[in-house]
Motif scaffolding. Structure first.
Motif, PDB file in Angstrom:
ATOM      1  N   ASP A  51      -6.779 -11.426  -0.075  1.00 43.70           N
ATOM      2  CA  ASP A  51      -7.187 -10.376   0.849  1.00 43.70           C
ATOM      3  C   ASP A  51      -7.950  -9.304   0.086  1.00 43.70           C
ATOM      4  OD1 ASP A  51      -5.057  -7.952   0.376  1.00 43.70           O
ATOM      5  OD2 ASP A  51      -4.074  -9.879   0.128  1.00 43.70           O
ATOM      6  N   PHE A  52      -8.660  -8.468   0.820  1.00 47.28           N
ATOM      7  CA  PHE A  52      -9.437  -7.384   0.229  1.00 47.28           C
ATOM      8  C   PHE A  52      -8.732  -6.058   0.451  1.00 47.28           C
ATOM      9  CE2 PHE A  52     -13.534  -9.875   1.349  1.00 47.28           C
ATOM     10  CZ  PHE A  52     -13.412 -10.640   0.198  1.00 47.28           C
ATOM     11  N   LEU A  53      -8.798  -5.179  -0.555  1.00 44.74           N
ATOM     12  CA  LEU A  53      -8.313  -3.807  -0.478  1.00 44.74           C
ATOM     13  C   LEU A  53      -9.477  -2.904  -0.853  1.00 44.74           C
ATOM     14  CD1 LEU A  53      -4.972  -4.346  -2.446  1.00 44.74           C
ATOM     15  CD2 LEU A  53      -5.269  -4.411   0.037  1.00 44.74           C
ATOM     16  N   ASP A  54      -9.992  -2.168   0.112  1.00 40.11           N
ATOM     17  CA  ASP A  54     -11.208  -1.383  -0.094  1.00 40.11           C
ATOM     18  C   ASP A  54     -10.849   0.098  -0.190  1.00 40.11           C
ATOM     19  OD1 ASP A  54     -13.670  -0.137  -0.019  1.00 40.11           O
ATOM     20  OD2 ASP A  54     -14.355  -1.122   1.820  1.00 40.11           O
ATOM     21  N   THR A  55     -11.004   0.664  -1.387  1.00 41.02           N
ATOM     22  CA  THR A  55     -10.810   2.107  -1.556  1.00 41.02           C
ATOM     23  C   THR A  55     -12.096   2.805  -1.983  1.00 41.02           C
ATOM     24  OG1 THR A  55     -10.152   2.003  -3.901  1.00 41.02           O
ATOM     25  CG2 THR A  55      -8.414   1.671  -2.252  1.00 41.02           C
ATOM     26  N   MET A  56     -13.240   2.126  -1.830  1.00 39.25           N
ATOM     27  CA  MET A  56     -14.518   2.730  -2.204  1.00 39.25           C
ATOM     28  C   MET A  56     -14.813   3.911  -1.275  1.00 39.25           C
ATOM     29  SD  MET A  56     -16.303   1.556  -4.735  1.00 39.25           S
ATOM     30  CE  MET A  56     -16.802   0.121  -5.677  1.00 39.25           C
ATOM     31  N   GLY A  57     -14.820   5.123  -1.828  1.00 42.40           N
ATOM     32  CA  GLY A  57     -14.990   6.304  -1.001  1.00 42.40           C
ATOM     33  C   GLY A  57     -13.721   6.651  -0.235  1.00 42.40           C
ATOM     34  N   GLY A  58     -12.621   5.987  -0.577  1.00 44.11           N
ATOM     35  CA  GLY A  58     -11.348   6.234   0.083  1.00 44.11           C
ATOM     36  C   GLY A  58     -10.348   6.881  -0.853  1.00 44.11           C
ATOM     37  N   GLY A  59      -9.086   6.476  -0.745  1.00 47.80           N
ATOM     38  CA  GLY A  59      -8.041   7.083  -1.553  1.00 47.80           C
ATOM     39  C   GLY A  59      -7.231   6.056  -2.302  1.00 47.80           C
ATOM     40  N   ASN A  60      -6.256   6.522  -3.060  1.00 47.76           N
ATOM     41  CA  ASN A  60      -5.360   5.629  -3.782  1.00 47.76           C
ATOM     42  C   ASN A  60      -4.477   4.851  -2.808  1.00 47.76           C
ATOM     43  OD1 ASN A  60      -6.297   6.824  -6.167  1.00 47.76           O
ATOM     44  ND2 ASN A  60      -4.580   8.259  -6.264  1.00 47.76           N
ATOM     45  N   LEU A  61      -4.177   3.607  -3.158  1.00 44.84           N
ATOM     46  CA  LEU A  61      -3.109   2.913  -2.461  1.00 44.84           C
ATOM     47  C   LEU A  61      -1.784   3.591  -2.783  1.00 44.84           C
ATOM     48  CD1 LEU A  61      -5.334   0.683  -2.228  1.00 44.84           C
ATOM     49  CD2 LEU A  61      -3.510  -0.995  -2.515  1.00 44.84           C
ATOM     50  N   SER A  62      -0.772   3.311  -1.989  1.00 48.98           N
ATOM     51  CA  SER A  62       0.548   3.857  -2.305  1.00 48.98           C
ATOM     52  C   SER A  62       1.025   3.316  -3.638  1.00 48.98           C
ATOM     53  CB  SER A  62       1.545   3.494  -1.209  1.00 48.98           C
ATOM     54  OG  SER A  62       1.678   2.086  -1.116  1.00 48.98           O
ATOM     55  N   LEU A  63       1.765   4.140  -4.371  1.00 49.67           N
ATOM     56  CA  LEU A  63       2.444   3.674  -5.571  1.00 49.67           C
ATOM     57  C   LEU A  63       3.612   2.811  -5.111  1.00 49.67           C
ATOM     58  CD1 LEU A  63       2.229   4.109  -8.679  1.00 49.67           C
ATOM     59  CD2 LEU A  63       4.070   5.782  -8.408  1.00 49.67           C
ATOM     60  N   GLN A  64       3.750   1.615  -5.643  1.00 50.14           N
ATOM     61  CA  GLN A  64       4.658   0.651  -5.042  1.00 50.14           C
ATOM     62  C   GLN A  64       5.206  -0.331  -6.064  1.00 50.14           C
ATOM     63  OE1 GLN A  64       1.567  -2.548  -3.183  1.00 50.14           O
ATOM     64  NE2 GLN A  64       1.217  -0.407  -2.560  1.00 50.14           N
ATOM     65  N   VAL A  65       6.188  -1.108  -5.610  1.00 53.16           N
ATOM     66  CA  VAL A  65       6.756  -2.186  -6.408  1.00 53.16           C
ATOM     67  C   VAL A  65       7.214  -3.270  -5.443  1.00 53.16           C
ATOM     68  CG1 VAL A  65       9.120  -1.258  -6.433  1.00 53.16           C
ATOM     69  CG2 VAL A  65       8.341  -2.718  -8.313  1.00 53.16           C
ATOM     70  N   HIS A  66       7.133  -4.526  -5.887  1.00 50.40           N
ATOM     71  CA  HIS A  66       7.571  -5.649  -5.065  1.00 50.40           C
ATOM     72  C   HIS A  66       8.920  -6.170  -5.564  1.00 50.40           C
ATOM     73  CE1 HIS A  66       3.797  -5.639  -3.000  1.00 50.40           C
ATOM     74  NE2 HIS A  66       3.132  -5.830  -4.109  1.00 50.40           N
ATOM     75  N   PRO A  67       9.725  -6.737  -4.664  1.00 50.85           N
ATOM     76  CA  PRO A  67      11.083  -7.151  -5.041  1.00 50.85           C
ATOM     77  C   PRO A  67      11.101  -8.360  -5.970  1.00 50.85           C
ATOM     78  CG  PRO A  67      10.585  -7.821  -2.794  1.00 50.85           C
ATOM     79  CD  PRO A  67       9.455  -6.951  -3.235  1.00 50.85           C
ATOM     80  N   LEU A  68      12.115  -8.414  -6.798  1.00 50.39           N
ATOM     81  CA  LEU A  68      12.367  -9.588  -7.612  1.00 50.39           C
ATOM     82  C   LEU A  68      12.830 -10.729  -6.712  1.00 50.39           C
ATOM     83  CD1 LEU A  68      14.297  -7.844 -10.518  1.00 50.39           C
ATOM     84  CD2 LEU A  68      11.855  -8.400 -10.430  1.00 50.39           C
ATOM     85  N   THR A  69      12.686 -11.954  -7.187  1.00 47.80           N
ATOM     86  CA  THR A  69      13.009 -13.114  -6.363  1.00 47.80           C
ATOM     87  C   THR A  69      14.461 -13.096  -5.900  1.00 47.80           C
ATOM     88  OG1 THR A  69      11.329 -14.448  -7.481  1.00 47.80           O
ATOM     89  CG2 THR A  69      13.062 -15.629  -6.300  1.00 47.80           C
ATOM     90  N   GLU A  70      15.374 -12.794  -6.784  1.00 46.18           N
ATOM     91  CA  GLU A  70      16.789 -12.768  -6.408  1.00 46.18           C
ATOM     92  C   GLU A  70      17.037 -11.708  -5.343  1.00 46.18           C
ATOM     93  OE1 GLU A  70      21.017 -12.910  -8.754  1.00 46.18           O
ATOM     94  OE2 GLU A  70      19.557 -11.409  -9.439  1.00 46.18           O
ATOM     95  N   TYR A  71      16.379 -10.563  -5.472  1.00 52.70           N
ATOM     96  CA  TYR A  71      16.599  -9.467  -4.530  1.00 52.70           C
ATOM     97  C   TYR A  71      16.043  -9.803  -3.143  1.00 52.70           C
ATOM     98  CZ  TYR A  71      17.114  -4.641  -2.929  1.00 52.70           C
ATOM     99  OH  TYR A  71      17.488  -3.516  -2.251  1.00 52.70           O
ATOM    100  N   ILE A  72      14.835 -10.362  -3.086  1.00 48.53           N
ATOM    101  CA  ILE A  72      14.240 -10.673  -1.785  1.00 48.53           C
ATOM    102  C   ILE A  72      15.017 -11.788  -1.089  1.00 48.53           C
ATOM    103  CG2 ILE A  72      12.551 -12.431  -2.479  1.00 48.53           C
ATOM    104  CD1 ILE A  72      10.515 -11.041  -0.691  1.00 48.53           C
ATOM    105  N   ARG A  73      15.577 -12.696  -1.880  1.00 47.36           N
ATOM    106  CA  ARG A  73      16.385 -13.779  -1.294  1.00 47.36           C
ATOM    107  C   ARG A  73      17.705 -13.239  -0.754  1.00 47.36           C
ATOM    108  NH1 ARG A  73      18.005 -17.170  -5.788  1.00 47.36           N
ATOM    109  NH2 ARG A  73      19.742 -15.683  -5.882  1.00 47.36           N
TER     110      ARG A  73
END
Length: 605
Positions: free
Chosen positions: A335-357
């Motif tokens: 997928d595309f994430l376009d911030t050209m002339g926009g703003g920062n994406l949110s500061l984030q983290v994705h879950p570990l496999t054990e946690y998401i399960r």
């Protein structure tokens, strides 16, 4: 409506001008001789099929949740006035409060996250009322048409004609944003995120499980995304043959574009999108679970969920080893994430496999990467914590920031790295990250969708005016604090390994860390580059050069044209293929990035 409002009208009416070569409405050809019916022709055809099989037939019109059953029922009554038309949902579905109680644990109190469900559709029906409906059908004295999500269930799988009114998840989301509710929930005024959650964790999984059991029996597929006057429909045998044919060569799903609070202007210009829209943040151009396919015949198209291909042809599409590992799910997302002339994406983290399960019931997590399609001089990527960061101090600062009066000092705690065109940053789950402003990111990742724990969103509210949710408790449990400056620079930044060099061609391994299951290869070439799926699905994007064509060395499929920034899928069943410049190409060199699941190629054995 979604990508195509009226699939029944001539295809050329939808084609854009020549300002951009990016094709926004790619099609998949149905077999020769296929016919696309339009509007009321579908309902007459369904009755004709049923009456050829029985004097007093039963027609089951099974409707994907999100389609307007009342509208469909009224339309059928007008077109087929001699039949008794029954809304099976009104006749036999469980009471809304019973359904709410059943799924309550899966929905949770969280605004965004629930727990993945394993319901079957019969659990949403009242057994006694369903039995009574079946008795009513058995005692019919004329034709009966059953309409609704569960019509095949009401017909006990023995209808004389089976129709599926299918819908893409993206169209359902658009309707929900406009005020539509979930299935029999009466919640049209609810926050759109909560409606999406109910669809994602309960309804869509149940619906896909239900319709997968119908694919071999369907007599007609009707486009539920479109206006009823012009909705396309395709006969079951042509639908099945078209999906099978799609796995014999490269294809594209229909991309969709969405604005966001941080959205930019690059896609609007480069991909020739509506200039009146304030910005475009996302383009989902390879997320089959939410994208569509446009099946084309005779200059007309019918829109169906791309997920139908995944569910009906998983081995040919994914490959035996990828299917054995993930089941009928498409594990790679572009997928595309376009911030050209926009703003920062949110500061984030994705879950570990054990946690998401354990927490959400998903079997794999969102490992990802940022490939820079373009970047301004000041573009940066936030990636990993700085050396010496105190976890308690950083979490305290993040919690303080939730009051809106104490902004989080991201650069104090998080590394920033300059981002240049064609840079590739690996982001294994558990790594704090964000794309900064003035970047055009091709995100190459796994596909669990919504499992992003926002830590800080720069004090913004969403387009709906509601503060965007943050999930600090989830985030804190998944941040890998050892992924500091030293670790990030050793493992995630500048990870390019040249694998092959010959005249006019360079192949590189780039991007993803050994903790992630996706392998990414980049091919730079002047004239052509040879590939082989080696038994697993390939997903590619043309990241450099104006246009190329994908050809089969054995002429197994016709040449397939790809333009700059287009993502395309090469099914596992294809085997060898070649990407080469076209005679009309103006570029001097080209580059593709190719992703596939590690350990699933035939040569990996």
């Amino acid at each position: 409506m979604t990508a195509v409002d009226s699939p029944g009208v001539p295809l050329e009416d939808y084609m854009m001008d020549d300002r951009s070569s990016y094709v926004k409405l790619p099609t998949v050809s149905l077999p020769a001789g296929s016919e696309i019916l339009v509007g009321d022709e579908a309902w007459r055809a369904a009755m004709d099929i049923a009456q050829s099989r029985a004097a007093h037939p039963v027609v089951a019109v099974d409707v994907y949740p999100g389609a307007d059953v009342a509208e469909i029922t009224a339309r059928i009554r007008t077109v087929v006035p001699h039949a008794e038309v029954i809304d099976v949902e009104d006749a036999a579905a469980a009471a809304p409060e019973a359904i709410d109680a059943l799924i309550d644990r899966n929905l949770t109190d969280d605004r965004v996250f629930g727990v993945m469900s394993h319901f079957t559709l019969d659990e949403f029906y009242d057994a006694e009322r369903l039995a009574e409906l079946r008795r009513r059908v058995d005692e019919r004295t004329g034709p009966v048409i059953l309409v609704g999500w569960g019509a095949d269930l009401a017909a006990a799988g023995e209808a004389h004609a089976l129709v599926l009114v299918d819908m893409a998840r993206w169209e359902i989301q658009q309707r929900q944003r406009a005020g539509a509710g979930n299935w029999r929930a009466g919640n049209g005024g609810l926050d759109a995120l909560r409606k999406y959650k109910r669809g994602f964790f309960v309804e869509w999984r149940t619906a896909d499980r239900h319709k997968r059991g119908m694919f071999d029996r369907i007599d007609l597929v009707v486009d539920g995304n479109a206006d009823p006057d012009a909705a396309g429909a395709v006969r079951g045998e042509d639908f099945r043959a078209g999906l099978a044919t799609a796995t014999s060569g490269p294809f594209r799903v229909v991309p969709f574009f969405d604005p966001g609070v941080w959205g930019g202007q690059w896609m609007k210009s480069a991909l020739d999108l509506d200039p009146t829209v304030h910005n475009y943040a996302w383009c989902f151009d390879c997320v089959p679970e939410e994208n569509s396919l446009l099946l084309e015949a005779g200059g007309r198209v019918v829109e169906v969920p791309a997920m139908d291909l995944v569910l009906s042809q998983p081995r040919a599409l994914l490959g035996e080893r990828t299917f054995a590992r993930f089941g009928a799910e498409f594990p790679i997302r572009f997928d595309f994430l376009d911030t050209m002339g926009g703003g920062n994406l949110s500061l984030q983290v994705h879950p570990l496999t054990e946690y998401i399960r354990d927490t959400f019931g998903m079997s794999y997590t969102q490992d990802e990467s940022y490939y820079m399609l373009d970047a301004a001089d000041d573009a940066v990527v936030y990636l990993g914590v700085k050396n010496g960061v105190d976890p308690a101090e950083m979490m305290a600062a993040l919690r303080a920031a939730t009051d809106g009066d104490h902004p989080f000092e991201a650069e104090r705690f998080i590394n920033t790295y300059p981002a240049r065109k064609h840079d590739h940053f690996a982001i294994p789950a558990g790594t704090v990250h964000a794309s900064g402003a003035n970047s055009m990111v091709l995100e190459i990742s796994a596909t669990p969708y919504i499992f992003t724990f926002k830590l800080w969103d720069w004090g913004r509210v969403g387009l709906d005016g509601i503060p965007r949710p943050v999930h600090l408790d989830h985030g804190e449990k998944n941040i890998q604090w050892e992924r500091d400056t030293d670790w990030v620079e050793r493992n995630l930044v500048g990870q390019v390994e040249e694998l092959r060099r010959e005249p006019g061609l360079v192949e590189e391994r780039t991007g993803l860390h050994e903790l992630e299951f996706i392998e990414v290869r980049r091919h730079w070439f002047e004239d052509e580059a040879a590939h082989d799926t080696e038994g697993t699905v390939n997903v590619l994007n043309l990241v450099e050069g104006d246009e190329v064509e994908v050809v089969s060395p054995t002429d197994a499929f016709p040449p397939y044209v790809i333009h700059y920034a287009e993502t395309f899928i090469v099914p596992a069943a294809v085997g060898p293929y070649v990407i080469r410049r076209r005679s009309t190409s103006r570029s001097e060199r080209f580059a593709t990035v190719k992703a596939y699941v590690r350990g699933t190629r035939s040569t990996d054995a």
